[in-house]
Each structure stands twice: as C-alpha cells, then as structure tokens.
Design a protein around this motif. Structure first.
Motif, mmCIF file in Angstrom:
data_model
loop_
_atom_site.group_PDB
_atom_site.id
_atom_site.type_symbol
_atom_site.label_atom_id
_atom_site.label_comp_id
_atom_site.label_asym_id
_atom_site.label_seq_id
_atom_site.Cartn_x
_atom_site.Cartn_y
_atom_site.Cartn_z
ATOM 1 N N ARG B 362 0.799 -1.221 0.000
ATOM 2 C CA ARG B 362 0.000 0.000 0.000
ATOM 3 C C ARG B 362 0.836 1.278 0.000
ATOM 4 N NH1 ARG B 362 -2.995 -2.419 3.973
ATOM 5 N NH2 ARG B 362 -4.727 -3.468 2.957
ATOM 6 N N LEU B 363 2.092 1.185 0.356
ATOM 7 C CA LEU B 363 2.868 2.417 0.543
ATOM 8 C C LEU B 363 2.894 3.322 -0.687
ATOM 9 C CD1 LEU B 363 5.809 1.257 2.820
ATOM 10 C CD2 LEU B 363 4.058 2.937 3.366
ATOM 11 N N PRO B 364 3.076 2.778 -1.902
ATOM 12 C CA PRO B 364 3.074 3.687 -3.044
ATOM 13 C C PRO B 364 1.771 4.483 -3.141
ATOM 14 C CG PRO B 364 3.952 1.564 -3.706
ATOM 15 C CD PRO B 364 3.401 1.397 -2.306
ATOM 16 N N GLU B 365 0.653 3.813 -2.802
ATOM 17 C CA GLU B 365 -0.636 4.497 -2.867
ATOM 18 C C GLU B 365 -0.725 5.591 -1.797
ATOM 19 O OE1 GLU B 365 -4.653 2.669 -1.658
ATOM 20 O OE2 GLU B 365 -4.127 1.886 -3.646
ATOM 21 N N PHE B 366 -0.237 5.291 -0.613
ATOM 22 C CA PHE B 366 -0.211 6.301 0.447
ATOM 23 C C PHE B 366 0.637 7.493 0.008
ATOM 24 C CE2 PHE B 366 -1.642 4.705 4.785
ATOM 25 C CZ PHE B 366 -2.526 3.778 4.252
ATOM 26 N N MET B 367 1.738 7.190 -0.638
ATOM 27 C CA MET B 367 2.623 8.249 -1.098
ATOM 28 C C MET B 367 1.930 9.096 -2.150
ATOM 29 S SD MET B 367 5.467 9.647 -0.615
ATOM 30 C CE MET B 367 6.610 8.629 0.272
ATOM 31 N N GLU B 368 1.202 8.430 -3.010
ATOM 32 C CA GLU B 368 0.448 9.125 -4.059
ATOM 33 C C GLU B 368 -0.526 10.139 -3.433
ATOM 34 O OE1 GLU B 368 0.783 8.819 -7.351
ATOM 35 O OE2 GLU B 368 -0.921 10.129 -7.808
ATOM 36 N N ASP B 369 -1.118 9.768 -2.295
ATOM 37 C CA ASP B 369 -2.026 10.703 -1.619
ATOM 38 C C ASP B 369 -1.289 11.946 -1.123
ATOM 39 O OD1 ASP B 369 -4.120 9.050 -2.017
ATOM 40 O OD2 ASP B 369 -4.144 8.205 0.021
ATOM 41 N N ILE B 370 -0.052 11.774 -0.733
ATOM 42 C CA ILE B 370 0.713 12.913 -0.187
ATOM 43 C C ILE B 370 1.166 13.831 -1.323
ATOM 44 C CG2 ILE B 370 2.796 13.578 1.096
ATOM 45 C CD1 ILE B 370 0.939 12.156 2.903
ATOM 46 N N VAL B 371 1.677 13.239 -2.373
ATOM 47 C CA VAL B 371 2.158 14.045 -3.502
ATOM 48 C C VAL B 371 1.500 13.534 -4.784
ATOM 49 C CG1 VAL B 371 4.352 14.979 -2.721
ATOM 50 C CG2 VAL B 371 4.236 12.584 -3.339
ATOM 51 N N PRO B 372 0.249 13.925 -5.020
ATOM 52 C CA PRO B 372 -0.474 13.374 -6.166
ATOM 53 C C PRO B 372 0.286 13.634 -7.465
ATOM 54 C CG PRO B 372 -1.924 14.715 -4.775
ATOM 55 C CD PRO B 372 -0.514 14.934 -4.299
ATOM 56 N N GLY B 373 0.412 12.591 -8.235
ATOM 57 C CA GLY B 373 1.032 12.754 -9.547
ATOM 58 C C GLY B 373 2.545 12.751 -9.543
ATOM 59 N N ARG B 374 3.159 12.834 -8.362
ATOM 60 C CA ARG B 374 4.635 12.899 -8.342
ATOM 61 C C ARG B 374 5.267 11.526 -8.504
ATOM 62 N NH1 ARG B 374 8.053 15.546 -9.414
ATOM 63 N NH2 ARG B 374 9.389 15.981 -7.637
ATOM 64 N N LEU B 375 4.596 10.506 -7.996
ATOM 65 C CA LEU B 375 5.095 9.143 -8.215
ATOM 66 C C LEU B 375 4.541 8.712 -9.553
ATOM 67 C CD1 LEU B 375 4.724 6.683 -5.234
ATOM 68 C CD2 LEU B 375 6.792 7.664 -6.188
ATOM 69 N N SER B 376 5.406 8.354 -10.457
ATOM 70 C CA SER B 376 4.888 7.952 -11.748
ATOM 71 C C SER B 376 4.055 6.700 -11.562
ATOM 72 C CB SER B 376 6.037 7.687 -12.706
ATOM 73 O OG SER B 376 7.084 7.088 -12.014
ATOM 74 N N ASN B 377 2.956 6.620 -12.299
ATOM 75 C CA ASN B 377 2.065 5.478 -12.091
ATOM 76 C C ASN B 377 2.698 4.207 -12.611
ATOM 77 O OD1 ASN B 377 1.920 6.934 -14.302
ATOM 78 N ND2 ASN B 377 -0.268 7.197 -14.367
ATOM 79 N N GLY B 378 2.048 3.166 -12.405
ATOM 80 C CA GLY B 378 2.632 1.892 -12.791
ATOM 81 C C GLY B 378 2.506 0.896 -11.656
ATOM 82 N N HIS B 379 2.273 1.394 -10.438
ATOM 83 C CA HIS B 379 2.060 0.441 -9.359
ATOM 84 C C HIS B 379 0.627 -0.054 -9.424
ATOM 85 C CE1 HIS B 379 0.436 4.051 -7.335
ATOM 86 N NE2 HIS B 379 -0.321 3.180 -6.732
ATOM 87 N N LYS B 380 0.447 -1.250 -8.907
ATOM 88 C CA LYS B 380 -0.903 -1.806 -8.900
ATOM 89 C C LYS B 380 -1.639 -1.297 -7.671
ATOM 90 C CE LYS B 380 0.041 -6.024 -11.451
ATOM 91 N NZ LYS B 380 1.449 -6.401 -11.240
ATOM 92 N N PRO B 381 -2.758 -0.587 -7.865
ATOM 93 C CA PRO B 381 -3.500 -0.111 -6.703
ATOM 94 C C PRO B 381 -4.002 -1.297 -5.880
ATOM 95 C CG PRO B 381 -4.427 0.742 -8.770
ATOM 96 C CD PRO B 381 -3.422 -0.298 -9.134
ATOM 97 N N VAL B 382 -4.059 -1.069 -4.603
ATOM 98 C CA VAL B 382 -4.478 -2.140 -3.710
ATOM 99 C C VAL B 382 -5.832 -1.760 -3.146
ATOM 100 C CG1 VAL B 382 -3.934 -3.311 -1.561
ATOM 101 C CG2 VAL B 382 -2.111 -2.712 -3.144
ATOM 102 N N ARG B 383 -6.676 -2.750 -2.986
ATOM 103 C CA ARG B 383 -7.995 -2.450 -2.421
ATOM 104 C C ARG B 383 -7.878 -1.896 -1.006
ATOM 105 N NH1 ARG B 383 -9.394 -7.347 -2.033
ATOM 106 N NH2 ARG B 383 -7.645 -8.058 -3.271
ATOM 107 N N GLY B 384 -8.893 -1.143 -0.638
ATOM 108 C CA GLY B 384 -8.977 -0.314 0.565
ATOM 109 C C GLY B 384 -8.057 -0.627 1.756
ATOM 110 N N ALA B 385 -7.651 0.404 2.399
ATOM 111 C CA ALA B 385 -6.826 0.264 3.601
ATOM 112 C C ALA B 385 -7.693 -0.263 4.735
ATOM 113 C CB ALA B 385 -6.222 1.607 3.960
ATOM 114 N N PRO B 386 -7.068 -0.804 5.771
ATOM 115 C CA PRO B 386 -7.847 -1.375 6.886
ATOM 116 C C PRO B 386 -8.637 -0.311 7.613
ATOM 117 C CG PRO B 386 -5.515 -1.286 7.451
ATOM 118 C CD PRO B 386 -5.621 -0.946 5.994
#
Lengths: 404, 386
Positions: B362-386
C-alpha cells in the motif's frame, strides 16, 4: 590541549573494492590498540562499508552518499540517481560539517588527495586553520606514472600536496616503487614522504610441519572484477589431473551472473570447491601449494606475508569493466606492482594478454615445484602508519574545536 | 537506532520503489550497521554516529564523541545540510517528529513549505503512560500538529489502535492512517549468498532470534541449552551484532564440536532461514514477529519487558489472535523452551486472515495521496486500507 583525548579522523574514498575500507579498518584497529583513549572517526561513501569487520571501541562512522558507480554489471553499488554535481555538493558539505565538529588532531585521507571531484579541498583548508594535521596515505602504486602526472596536473593536486598536507605516508617500499620519482614530486613535497611498508595482516598462521595434502587455491580478491582470471583457472583445472583438490574463492562482490558462469564450468570438476570468502584466507594461502590471483594491493600483501607460491595475473581493464576488456580503458597499477615483485623473484607473473588456460595450467605446475619465496618486503605498514599519525598528533598545536 | 528501525525503513524505501519509475530515496540514519544491509539501487544513505539511551532516558554518544552536545549539533548540522541540498518532496520521519533531541528542528523550518512531512510509527510504541510521558512530550505533539501532514502507522487497528490506546488528540488522530503490517517475507528474492545450499542444515531445526542481541543473551543461551538437552533436536541461533561478547563466546563454545547447534552473529535476510525452520523461538520485536507469524510455523514469542513493554503488548495481542505461543521471560527456562520444542503443537492459523500484512503493497498508494502525480504510475492499486 593537555588531558583532552586524542581525536583521529580517516577519510576513505568509495571505490567499490574492499581494499580501501579494509585498510582503513586495520588502521583503526592499530590506533585503538596503541592509543586506547583516542576517539576515532571514519568518513566514507563506500558501499563496501557493509563488509566492515568489527570496528574497535570508540570508533564512529559517518557514511556519506556514494559516488562510486562501478562494479559487476548485476552488482552495482547503490547510489542516488542524482547528477554527480549534486551528490558532490552534499558530500562536500557533510564532510566539512563532520570534520569541523569532530575537530580531529589528525586527519588521514586515503589515496585520493582531493577525494572525489575536489570535494575535500574546502575541508582541508578549514581543518588546518583549526590546527588539524592533515596526512595523505598513498597506496604503493596508483597507476602508470604518466597517467598520475597528467591527472595531478589537471586537478591541481601538486599544489594541494604542497599546501594542504603535512605528511604523505606511502603504504609501500621505495625499493619497489619510488613515488617521488614516478610522479615527479617537487623537493618540497618529496620531503613529506614517509615509506611505511605494506599494510597487511602479519600474524598469519602458517601451516604446521606435517602439512596437509597439496591443494591449489584461486582467489578473486573482492571479486567484482575477477571473472576472467577465475574462468581461466577453472579451465586450467580441466587440463590438470583431477586428483589435486582446488578451492576457488569468488570474493563477496562477485555478481550472481559471474558466479553462475563459474559454477556451470565447474560442474564436471569433482576436485574443485567454489566458495565466496573465508576470513582466514591468508593462512590458506600459506598452506596452499600454489595460489592464483590478480595483483590488487591487499591480496598481494597477504600473499607476500603468507610466503605463498603465487602465480599472478594482474588486471589491466578498469574495475567492473571486464566485459568490455581493455576497450573500457586500461589501468596499470596491478601490472606495475606485479612486474616489480616478479623482478624480485617473489611471484610468477603472467602478463594479462598471455592468459590462456593452457598457459596458466603450465605455470601452476611449474610453480608448484619451485621453492617458497623468501622476501625482504616490509609488511609493517599498519604499525608504521599508526606511529606516524600518533607522532603528528603529539606535535599538533590544536586550539580546540570550532563548531561551524 | 536499532536494527529494527533500520530494517523497517529499508523495507519502506524498497517498497516505495515498486513503481514504474522509482523515486530517489535517501535514508538518513544513526546506525553503524546500516552498511550491513543491502540497499536497493534507488536508495542511498547518510549514516551518522549513533546515540545510545541511558537508563534515565537521556542520550549519550555511543563511541567517539565526547559530549552529547557535540554529537547532537553535528548530527543536526549534517541532517540540515543534507536535506537542504537534497530538497526532498517528502520526508518520512521514523517515530520522532523532531528527531532525537530536536535535531530535525532546523530542517523542519528550512523545508517547511516545500517538503511534505510524514511521521511513521510502528504498531506499538510502549505502555500508554510511557507514551504520554516520553513521546507526546518534548514538543513532539506540537511538531506533529504544526509540520506533519500525515501519521502512518505500520500496523492494524484490530491488533492495536494507538488513537484509542494512547488517547491521541483529535488533531493527531485525524492525520493518522494505518498502512497494515510491513511483511517482508514475500519480497525475499534469491540474492542472498550467505547460506549456500550445502550448509548442512537438517530439514527440521528450531531457529532462535533475539533482534539486535543487546539483551537477547539469556534467551539465546536458554534456547541453546534446550536444544542440546533434547537428543535429536537441531537449533540455530542468530545472536545479533549487539550481543555482549561474553554471551557470544559462551554460545560459540556450546556449539563447538557438535552439529546440533549453530550460532551466527548476523544474517542479512533472516527470512530465508525462517522459511526453513520448523519452530521459531523469538523475542517479539516488530520485524521478527511480523515475519515469523506469516510463515505458518509454530512460534514461541518471549517478549522483552524492559525498559519498555512494547514487545509484551505485541506478544499478548498476537497470542490473543492465536498466532503465537508466549512465555514470560522469567519463565523461559531451558526446560520450558525444551518442553515447547517437544510438544506436539498444531500449525497456527493463517496469520494474514487475522491481521492485515499488506502495508508494503500500500505504501506507493499512500505516497500518491501525499504528492499526487509525483510518483509515476505503474504500481498496482491495492484495495482499501484497513
């Protein structure tokens, strides 16, 4: 300052061999024995810090971002994929920050007078103003004389040696390689030279009288650049009787692909054992019938210290560039070292372009019946360097620390 | 600080690189053993002389520096210089929002406005009262409110919810998100060359882990006795680099001359060994326990109980979920450990059905929330956080 514990700092450039880091650790260990109260600090960007043996008490390490980028193709050092200028700026400031805070009585810089891209200049100037004695430690041989002279002229190193260093300690012997002569040092700089002898492990357990069965040993040193030689060794073994056991040490830095090549070749050699590394390698050198190796500084010094019969094939391609061979540029350090040792009858040299399996096999056989060399090489480098550093520290008129 | 922090932050650095174009990650840490880890290629480190904790909760330089203040100011200077030049988009600070003794303060001021600050917390810090006293003091809470955009907890609220347990303020709680536990085991790849195939380990052996080893000596020795007292039992002990020398010597001499007990000081990837062990006896640090329970072998957890009870809390919660057996350290005698090793213990339930272990994914997705668009996409999104 009377009563204040001694502070000694070492800076080691981060080429991706094990040599520089291991040498630094030897100095730290000696210093800590000779001056148990001294505070010791090692600053380096070396990715090989991970292979550090135990650091002595009262020793700290500051690791700065790594600039070295060479290494076996699948075993490159990790580094920030940033422009070199940016990494250099971080390194320069961190080194300076560290040295001003630590305020060493003596700073020993290993082998590269200016570090990488001049990063040390500012630090050297700053700590000298605070009274730190600055010392350069030079490996016996850096490279071909004309290459060193050209680089040092271009980089302004001659001025730096003249103005920013109090002493230059050579980890070698004048008889084997005359630094002042080779690099055309002016008299003012040449006066700072102290030849300390080779830096190596001197307490090597030599084999007992009875001796084990004869065996052959090949070592790749650190291993990152060892494939061509070790490959030839495995092929040479297939030409020799399968009855003589052989051990091959790849070295911890050999890439997985290179290792796989060796293992595949060794499949039908039941007499060959392939290992990565053994901390007691020097005593294995002493008991082996013949040792086959390149001619890097540490391995060579260990071979001399162990009195082994050695067949040496120096590396002349650039570190980590063995796939390109000499098209990637040439380095002369190992060849020059090997030639001067061969000239003294201490080792058997195979010139790199003469390396074939047949030739190596023949030389191994010849060497195995030769008497063990007895040499007059000084191996007291670690002690001598330590003495020199402590002597300089004692004469230092340190004004105390200035925190920037 | 310890091996645990380092291992965890390396995992995080590595996980953040699991995107199409990995970000540049610079790890700033105070552990000399950093070098003992393999850094992924997008990561480099600046490593500083460490502090050690004194019994009365102060900090002193571990080695070369002669005063706390000289080391503190050097570390603060290096951290600030490095961050000013590196100018990160995001700074993830482990546990201490102001660093040790405020060493991050200057950098927080300098970078505020450019850098997004994230605080990373392991699942459990300590007893709630100790957390109130040590962690929520010293201006830490204020620093979180003023500078930090998010607080990531590398845990699962169904095991431990720090918002509730510590009574966190609304301000801090509202920034808090659970990543799930960071489980390194799926990431084990074949690059370790420490234990060659011909290492002679038997098919069945018990593994003993004591973290960095500073206080693991008694457990390791009791485990070793338990193994040697039980004919046919094989055991493997990893002492950790910080175990006092005399304990290491004692262990080595026990191992001498027989093949039923092996002692190693350090292995880079204990996961490889964990996978081959049929029983695990371990202290209850975050990394060891997370890794051990995901492998499906019986685990005996023996927590550290001082100076903090973090491990004790973790051990109890994991035991409540049926994932491990535990012994209180005073009761972990050679006989007790031996009895557990001999006991016919059923295999534990699948841990991933009870606890969320997908933090690293989940970390790449969390990072994406902090800096939207800064992490180039390509990671597989993971279903909802706990």
């Amino acid at each position: 300052m009377p009563g204040e514990p001694l502070r000694i700092a070492l800076f080691t450039h981060d080429t991706f061999g094990l040599g520089h880091v291991r040498r630094s650790v030897r100095f730290l260990q000696r210093l800590s024995v000779e001056s148990p109260q001294a505070a010791l600090l090692l600053v380096s960007g070396s990715p090989a810090l991970g292979f550090l043996e135990h650091l002595p008490p009262r020793t700290d390490v500051v690791k700065i971002p790594t600039v070295a980028r060479t290494g076996a193709s699948d075993n490159r050092p990790p580094h920030l994929p940033l422009p070199l200028t940016e990494i250099t700026r971080i390194r320069e400031r961190v080194i300076c920050e560290t040295m001003l805070a630590f305020a060493p009585h003596v700073l020993l810089v290993d082998n590269f007078p200016l570090g990488s891209r001049g990063e040390l200049k500012r630090t050297l100037g700053a700590v000298r103003q605070n009274g730190t004695k600055t010392v350069l430690g030079l490996r016996d041989i850096l490279d071909a004389s004309d290459v060193v002279r050209r680089d040092w002229t271009r980089q302004g190193t001659y001025e730096v040696l003249d103005h920013l260093y109090d002493a230059i300690l050579v980890y070698g012997m004048q008889e084997l390689f005359d630094v002042a002569d080779a690099y055309a040092l002016p008299e003012t700089t040449a006066r700072k030279l102290v030849y300390c002898g080779y830096v190596t492990e001197t307490a090597i357990a030599t084999p007992s009288g009875k001796g084990s069965d004869p065996f052959l040993l090949a070592t790749g040193g650190g291993g990152g650049d060892a494939l061509p030689l070790l490959n030839a060794f495995v092929e040479a073994l297939s030409l020799l009787p399968r009855t003589t056991p052989a051990i091959l040490f790849t070295g911890p830095l050999m890439g997985a692909a290179d290792k796989a090549v060796l293992h595949a070749k060794a499949a039908d050699l039941p007499n060959l054992t392939i290992k990565t590394f053994d901390p007691n390698l020097p005593s294995l050198f002493a008991s082996a019938d013949v040792v086959v190796s390149m001619c890097g500084y540490n391995t060579t010094a260990e071979i001399l210290a162990s009195g082994a019969r050695a067949v040496m094939v120096p590396r002349t391609w650039r570190y980590g560039e063995h796939e390109k061979g000499e098209a990637g540029g040439r380095e002369w350090e190992q060849l020059l070292r090997a030639r001067s040792l061969a000239g003294m009858g201490l080792i058997d040299l195979i010139e790199p372009e003469m390396l074939t399996a047949e030739h190596l096999a023949r030389r191994i056989v010849l060497r195995s019946s030769a008497p063990r060399p007895s040499h007059g090489v000084s191996l007291e480098g670690a002690n001598r360097v330590t003495q020199e550093l402590l002597k300089l520290a004692a004469t230092n008129g340190h004004e105390g620390r200035t925190i920037a | 600080m310890g091996l645990g922090h380092m291992r965890r932050n390396l995992l995080i650095s590595e996980a953040l690189g699991n995107v199409h174009t990995p970000p540049h990650v610079l790890l700033i840490a105070g552990a000399p053993e950093l070098g003992a880890f393999t850094l992924p290629s997008h990561v480099d480190a600046v490593m500083l002389p460490p502090f050690v904790k004194t019994p009365n909760s102060g900090y002193v330089p571990r080695t070369a520096f002669d005063s706390t203040e000289s080391l503190r100011s050097m570390r603060a200077g290096i951290i600030r210089t490095t961050l000013d030049l590196f100018l990160p988009d995001v700074l993830i600070s482990d546990k201490l929002p102001r660093g040790l003794m405020g060493e991050l303060d200057l950098a927080l001021e300098d970078l505020g406005g450019h850098t997004h600050f994230v605080l990373g917390l392991r699942d459990i810090l300590d007893h709630p009262l100790a957390v109130q006293r040590d962690w929520l003091s010293d201006g830490n809470e204020e620093a979180i409110c003023e500078f930090y955009e998010a607080v990531w907890v590398y845990g699962d609220p169904s095991v431990y919810d720090p918002r509730y347990e510590y009574g966190l303020s609304h301000d801090v709680s509202s920034k808090l998100k659970f990543t799930g536990y960071l489980d390194p085991s799926p990431r084990l790849n074949g690059n370790g060359h420490e234990l060659p195939d011909d290492d002679g380990l038997p098919d069945r052996f018990a593994l003993c882990l004591v973290g960095g080893g500073q206080d693991g000596g008694p457990l390791a020795l009791n485990f070793a006795r338990a193994v040697l007292d039980t004919p046919g039992r094989y055991g493997f002990v990893i002492t950790g680099p910080y175990m006092p020398a005399e304990r290491k010597v004692a262990l080595r001499s026990m191992a001498l001359g027989q093949n039923r007990l092996r002692v190693r000081e350090f292995v880079r990837h204990p996961g490889r060994l964990l996978k081959r062990a049929d029983r695990v006896v371990t202290m209850c640090g975050y990394n060891a326990l997370t890794e051990a329970v995901t492998l499906g072998v019986p685990v005996l957890g023996i927590p550290r109980i001082k100076p903090r009870i973090e491990q004790l809390i973790r051990a109890r919660r994991f035991a409540d979920l049926g994932l491990i057996h535990t012994l209180y350290p005073d009761n972990a005698t050679p006989d007790a450990i031996g009895a557990w090793l001999e006991k016919d213990v059923p295999l534990p339930p699948r841990a991933d059905q009870r606890i969320d272990f997908r933090g690293l994914d989940r970390l790449p997705e969390f990072m994406e929330d902090i800096v939207p668009g800064r992490l180039s996409n390509g990671h597989k999104p993971v279903r909802g956080a706990p």
